[in-house]
Design a protein around this motif. Structure first.
Motif, PDB file in Angstrom:
ATOM      1  N   THR A  85       0.840  -1.209   0.000  1.00 52.28           N
ATOM      2  CA  THR A  85       0.000   0.000   0.000  1.00 52.28           C
ATOM      3  C   THR A  85       0.869   1.252   0.000  1.00 52.28           C
ATOM      4  OG1 THR A  85      -0.096  -0.055   2.412  1.00 52.28           O
ATOM      5  CG2 THR A  85      -1.924  -1.093   1.231  1.00 52.28           C
ATOM      6  N   SER A  86       0.232   2.399  -0.221  1.00 52.63           N
ATOM      7  CA  SER A  86       0.973   3.660  -0.356  1.00 52.63           C
ATOM      8  C   SER A  86       1.705   4.062   0.913  1.00 52.63           C
ATOM      9  CB  SER A  86       0.043   4.817  -0.675  1.00 52.63           C
ATOM     10  OG  SER A  86      -0.851   4.501  -1.659  1.00 52.63           O
ATOM     11  N   GLY A  87       1.250   3.582   2.071  1.00 53.99           N
ATOM     12  CA  GLY A  87       1.894   3.980   3.319  1.00 53.99           C
ATOM     13  C   GLY A  87       1.439   5.337   3.810  1.00 53.99           C
ATOM     14  N   THR A  88       0.246   5.757   3.397  1.00 55.04           N
ATOM     15  CA  THR A  88      -0.255   7.055   3.840  1.00 55.04           C
ATOM     16  C   THR A  88      -0.497   7.045   5.350  1.00 55.04           C
ATOM     17  OG1 THR A  88      -1.407   7.053   1.746  1.00 55.04           O
ATOM     18  CG2 THR A  88      -1.876   8.871   3.206  1.00 55.04           C
ATOM     19  N   THR A  89      -0.965   5.926   5.875  1.00 57.38           N
ATOM     20  CA  THR A  89      -1.311   5.889   7.299  1.00 57.38           C
ATOM     21  C   THR A  89      -0.297   5.130   8.159  1.00 57.38           C
ATOM     22  OG1 THR A  89      -2.691   3.931   6.922  1.00 57.38           O
ATOM     23  CG2 THR A  89      -3.779   6.059   6.830  1.00 57.38           C
ATOM     24  N   ASP A 130     -16.136   9.478 -10.026  1.00 56.48           N
ATOM     25  CA  ASP A 130     -15.234   9.546  -8.868  1.00 56.48           C
ATOM     26  C   ASP A 130     -15.236   8.162  -8.247  1.00 56.48           C
ATOM     27  OD1 ASP A 130     -13.900   9.989  -6.502  1.00 56.48           O
ATOM     28  OD2 ASP A 130     -15.443  11.286  -5.640  1.00 56.48           O
ATOM     29  N   THR A 131     -14.130   7.441  -8.401  1.00 61.59           N
ATOM     30  CA  THR A 131     -14.101   6.020  -8.065  1.00 61.59           C
ATOM     31  C   THR A 131     -13.393   5.786  -6.737  1.00 61.59           C
ATOM     32  OG1 THR A 131     -11.994   5.680  -9.230  1.00 61.59           O
ATOM     33  CG2 THR A 131     -14.001   5.460 -10.529  1.00 61.59           C
ATOM     34  N   THR A 145      -6.025  -0.448  -2.546  1.00 64.51           N
ATOM     35  CA  THR A 145      -5.166  -1.579  -2.927  1.00 64.51           C
ATOM     36  C   THR A 145      -5.848  -2.875  -2.476  1.00 64.51           C
ATOM     37  OG1 THR A 145      -3.262  -0.159  -2.484  1.00 64.51           O
ATOM     38  CG2 THR A 145      -2.821  -2.506  -2.775  1.00 64.51           C
ATOM     39  N   ARG A 185      -9.203   9.661   5.950  1.00 68.43           N
ATOM     40  CA  ARG A 185      -8.884   8.537   6.818  1.00 68.43           C
ATOM     41  C   ARG A 185      -9.464   8.738   8.199  1.00 68.43           C
ATOM     42  NH1 ARG A 185      -5.280   5.833   3.907  1.00 68.43           N
ATOM     43  NH2 ARG A 185      -5.030   6.899   1.942  1.00 68.43           N
ATOM     44  N   LYS A 223      -0.773  11.071  -3.038  1.00 62.44           N
ATOM     45  CA  LYS A 223      -1.669  11.327  -1.901  1.00 62.44           C
ATOM     46  C   LYS A 223      -0.979  12.193  -0.865  1.00 62.44           C
ATOM     47  CE  LYS A 223      -3.337   6.664  -2.177  1.00 62.44           C
ATOM     48  NZ  LYS A 223      -4.763   6.642  -2.362  1.00 62.44           N
TER      49      LYS A 223
HETATM   50  P1  ATP Z   1      -1.890   2.777   3.586  1.00 65.60           P
HETATM   51  O1  ATP Z   1      -3.052   1.839   3.622  1.00 65.60           O
HETATM   52  O2  ATP Z   1      -0.556   2.128   3.672  1.00 65.60           O
HETATM   53  O3  ATP Z   1      -2.061   3.932   4.517  1.00 65.60           O
HETATM   54  P2  ATP Z   1      -3.112   4.031   1.263  1.00 65.60           P
HETATM   55  O4  ATP Z   1      -4.401   3.729   1.954  1.00 65.60           O
HETATM   56  O5  ATP Z   1      -2.834   5.444   0.879  1.00 65.60           O
HETATM   57  O6  ATP Z   1      -1.873   3.453   2.127  1.00 65.60           O
HETATM   58  P3  ATP Z   1      -4.026   2.950  -1.267  1.00 65.60           P
HETATM   59  O7  ATP Z   1      -4.574   1.603  -1.179  1.00 65.60           O
HETATM   60  O8  ATP Z   1      -3.269   3.313  -2.493  1.00 65.60           O
HETATM   61  O9  ATP Z   1      -3.004   3.160  -0.072  1.00 65.60           O
HETATM   62  O10 ATP Z   1      -5.162   4.023  -1.132  1.00 65.60           O
HETATM   63  C1  ATP Z   1      -6.489   3.724  -0.800  1.00 65.60           C
HETATM   64  C2  ATP Z   1      -7.102   4.910  -0.112  1.00 65.60           C
HETATM   65  O11 ATP Z   1      -7.154   6.042  -0.988  1.00 65.60           O
HETATM   66  C3  ATP Z   1      -8.528   4.736   0.334  1.00 65.60           C
HETATM   67  O12 ATP Z   1      -8.627   4.052   1.550  1.00 65.60           O
HETATM   68  C4  ATP Z   1      -9.007   6.181   0.435  1.00 65.60           C
HETATM   69  O13 ATP Z   1      -8.592   6.759   1.649  1.00 65.60           O
HETATM   70  C5  ATP Z   1      -8.281   6.847  -0.699  1.00 65.60           C
HETATM   71  N1  ATP Z   1      -9.137   6.949  -1.897  1.00 65.60           N
HETATM   72  C6  ATP Z   1      -8.979   6.301  -3.063  1.00 65.60           C
HETATM   73  N2  ATP Z   1      -9.910   6.674  -3.963  1.00 65.60           N
HETATM   74  C7  ATP Z   1     -10.695   7.577  -3.356  1.00 65.60           C
HETATM   75  C8  ATP Z   1     -11.845   8.341  -3.760  1.00 65.60           C
HETATM   76  N3  ATP Z   1     -12.357   8.270  -4.987  1.00 65.60           N
HETATM   77  N4  ATP Z   1     -12.399   9.157  -2.841  1.00 65.60           N
HETATM   78  C9  ATP Z   1     -11.895   9.263  -1.593  1.00 65.60           C
HETATM   79  N5  ATP Z   1     -10.815   8.591  -1.164  1.00 65.60           N
HETATM   80  C10 ATP Z   1     -10.210   7.757  -2.037  1.00 65.60           C
END
Ligand code: ATP
Ligand code: MG
Length: 660
Positions: free
Chosen positions: A262-266, A410-411, A415, A524, A622
């Motif tokens: 995953t992106s590692g946002t959290t 808006d999708t 991951t 989040r 992100k």
């Molecule tokens: P990690 O889980 O490691 O923190 P991440 O959640 O950023 O990383 P991804 O799986 O790439 O990794 O991102 C999914 C997240 O992106 C979703 O949980 C949501 O928070 C956000 N997201 C994706 N698409 C949308 C959308 N259309 N509207 C709102 N949020 C979105």
């Protein structure tokens, strides 16, 4: 979030689909009823989009939740479905990928050529000792070989793990180690911002630091000098010389297809495992439904990097399984100039564009005059993914890119979900700017309070998924316990206190239902702010800031505050033409604080607003709020390995000091 999210913002604009698109849409309103009346029968019908070597005997095995098995007993080959069958159907000369290199070099790869390359790469990998079940890392720029490498792994049943070409040695090495990979496929380098950027040295160091890599396959892209080890083999001396015939063997529907971190946002990235039959079914169906793809006439372009799940599902597996013609672009949106994206749309007559809010806001910042210079009339469907799209960014996208015609989808997905879960359907839904609207047919999403009770329309809470879906993650690689803890232990049967036997997937995102029941993603759950007893979403405050004409982008965090518990701190990027020097900057900050209070109510008025030149972002674009929270609370920074540009944090920290 102790109770539920406050519902501060209300949007009244709504845009129905264009009549001609609605009349000819791939998927119409009936799909929702069909799926609701029998969800598993609905997904079984979608699985028939694929060619199975052996039919399944059970659609879903949910006897050991939350470990799902889809299309049990079925066998198929993913590469066969994405390539061979189109050639067999007489489409060998059709362009699969119009590739555009950053320096302006181009390649048109037909389905027949793709079949040849994938077969050759499959033969080479087999010769290198890669067998079904082995892991292969892919660390490549956005070149056709990236898709070829992924498909070649899938063809022989090897599990690929793609790592962003921009990631550091640390990030690559931990992923190699976690996956215990045998081979890395990389390149000498790729082009970024007008110059070659090396990849091979990062691989050399990561391979030296870890123990499992036996071979490194190197594509020559830039021609720059590379150090050579006895593990290295040139792609052009192996793959391109290999036997071009290869018979694809079928694999079990639950055979592991890829691991993607995953992106590692959290927090620390998680190795998400996806498998074969269910994943391809849902990526193929959603690509057909959400983008209304007409493979004979559409030219599709997804601007994501292959290292992100969007690149997996909506550059490689979804579009190719549907026989699409697509554009793939190697570089950055401002090379050689800020019109590059629109020039590409114009040149290839792109009809479906799928991009991210971060890019849309960047284009807004650069100015309306840039897209206005190009012919964008070919565009008929626009997509957004990755973050909540602020209503004003949505409106800008509609007006300046879609020319008030093309519907926006808006999708929402992750991951973990593998494919799109919540989105408008372009021929059905009257979309609202900033809302992902409704779950797709066959998907059951809901918003619940902290007792797992569905909130009424108008309420806010936690986004959950109530039923398993075909492209769901099967586990976190090597860590079933983290899989259970992260997604299944919060609500329902997986939680300690529950007497329910319903397994509920916790997405980690906050959301609300508006008065019509449409869904709004609010960022989040970790980012929700608790200000004087009110749960306020970062997304709503950010959207209020972005709705001010002087603001291009904003990131909001809650920082500990002695009186209010948490206080709202906003980091704001002004639009290109706005004067922020001296008093003008102070005036703007005052104006922005009042603007937020007026839009959302006084409770949402930020304590502090910083004007900054950039925001910390992941490589997938992100905003990393957790790092801003570290700055706002004067802590040392958490995990920064997935940050796009670490210098940004220094810029922000020094600005923060002077702003106090
Ligand atoms: P990690 O889980 O490691 O923190 P991440 O959640 O950023 O990383 P991804 O799986 O790439 O990794 O991102 C999914 C997240 O992106 C979703 O949980 C949501 O928070 C956000 N997201 C994706 N698409 C949308 C959308 N259309 N509207 C709102 N949020 C979105
Ligand atoms: Mg996540």
């Amino acid at each position: 979030m102790s109770e539920t999210l406050e519902n501060l913002y209300s949007e009244t604009r709504q845009f129905p689909p264009p009549a001609d698109l609605a009349a000819n849409a791939n998927v119409k309103a009936e799909a929702y009823e069909e799926a609701a009346s029998d969800r598993l029968a609905f997904w079984a019908r979608q699985a028939e989009r694929l060619t199975w070597a052996k039919p399944w005997n059970q659609v879903l095995d949910w006897s050991n939740p939350p470990f799902a098995k889809w299309f049990v007993g079925g066998e198929l080959n993913i590469a066969y479905n994405c390539v061979d069958r189109h050639v067999e159907a007489g489409l060998g000369d059709k362009v699969a990928i119009h590739w555009e290199g950053e320096p302006g070099d181009t390649r048109a790869v037909t389905y027949a050529e793709l079949l040849k390359s994938v077969s050759q790469a499959a033969n080479t990998l087999t010769e290198l000792g890669v067998a079904a079940g082995d892991r292969v890392m892919i660390y490549l720029p956005m070149i056709p070989e990236a898709a070829v490498a992924m498909l070649a792994c899938a063809r022989i049943g090897a599990t690929h793990s793609v790592v962003f070409g921009g990631f550091s040695v640390d990030a690559l090495a931990t992923r190699i180690e976690d996956a215990a990979a045998k081979v890395v496929i990389t390149a000498d380098g790729g082009y970024r911002r007008g110059k070659p950027s090396a990849l091979k040295p990062t691989v050399d160091e990561a391979v030296a630091r870890t123990g499992s890599i036996e071979h490194v396959l190197v594509v020559r892209r830039t021609g720059q000098d590379v150090a050579w080890t006895d593990k290295d083999k040139w792609w052009h001396e192996t793959v391109e010389q290999a036997d071009a015939s290869h018979v694809a063997q079928p694999f079990d529907s639950e055979h592991p297809l890829f691991i993607l971190y995953t992106s590692g946002t959290t927090g620390k990235p998680k190795g998400i495992l996806h498998t074969t039959g269910g994943y391809l079914t849902q990526t193929s169906y959603t690509h057909h439904a959400v983008f209304d793809l007409k493979p004979e006439t559409d030219v599709y372009w997804c601007t994501a990097d292959i290292g992100w799940v969007t690149g997996h599902s909506y550059i490689v597996y979804g579009p190719l399984s549907n026989g699409a013609t697509q554009v793939m672009y190697e570089g950055t949106p401002d090379t050689p100039d800020r019109g590059r994206f629109w020039q590409i749309v114009d040149k290839y007559k792109v009809s479906i564009l799928y991009t991210a809010p971060t890019l849309i806001r960047t284009m807004m910042k650069w100015g309306d005059d840039i897209p206005a210079k190009y012919d964008l009339s070919s565009l008929r469907v626009l997509g957004s993914v990755g973050e909540p799209i602020n209503p004003e960014a949505w409106m800008w996208y509609r007006e300046h890119v879609g020319r008030e015609r093309a519907p926006i989808v808006d999708t929402w997905w992750q991951t973990e979900t593998g494919a799109i879960m919540i989105s408008p359907l372009p021929g059905v839904t009257s979309a609202k700017p900033g809302s992902a609207m409704t779950p797709l047919p066959g998907i059951s999403a809901d918003v619940v309070d902290d007792q797992a009770q569905s909130v009424p329309d108008g309420g806010g809470g936690f986004l959950v998924l109530r039923e398993p879906w075909p492209s769901m993650l099967r586990t976190i690689w090597g860590d079933d316990q983290r899989f259970l803890d992260t997604y299944w232990s919060r609500f329902g049967a997986g939680s300690d206190s529950s007497s329910s036997d319903e397994w509920i997937y916790f997405a980690g995102d906050g959301a609300k239902k508006d008065e019509d029941g449409s869904l709004w993603l609010l960022g989040r759950v970790d980012d929700v702010m608790l200000v004087s007893g009110h749960n306020i979403s970062t997304t709503e405050v950010e959207s209020a800031l972005v709705s001010h004409p002087s603001v291009a982008e904003a990131a909001v965090v809650g920082a500990t505050d002695p009186t209010t518990g948490q206080a709202i701190v906003a980091f704001t990027i002004p639009r290109g033409n706005v004067d922020t020097s001296g008093d003008a900057g102070e005036e703007l900050i005052k104006d922005l604080r009042n603007h937020v209070a007026k839009t959302l109510g006084p409770i949402a008025k930020p304590r502090q607003i910083m004007l900054v030149p950039e925001l910390p972002k992941t490589r997938s674009g992100k905003i990393m709020r957790r790092l801003l929270r570290d700055v706002a609370e004067n802590r040392s920074l958490g995990d920064v390995t997935t940050l796009q540009d670490s210098a940004v944090m220094d810029l922000i920290s020094s600005g923060m000091q002077s702003g106090k």
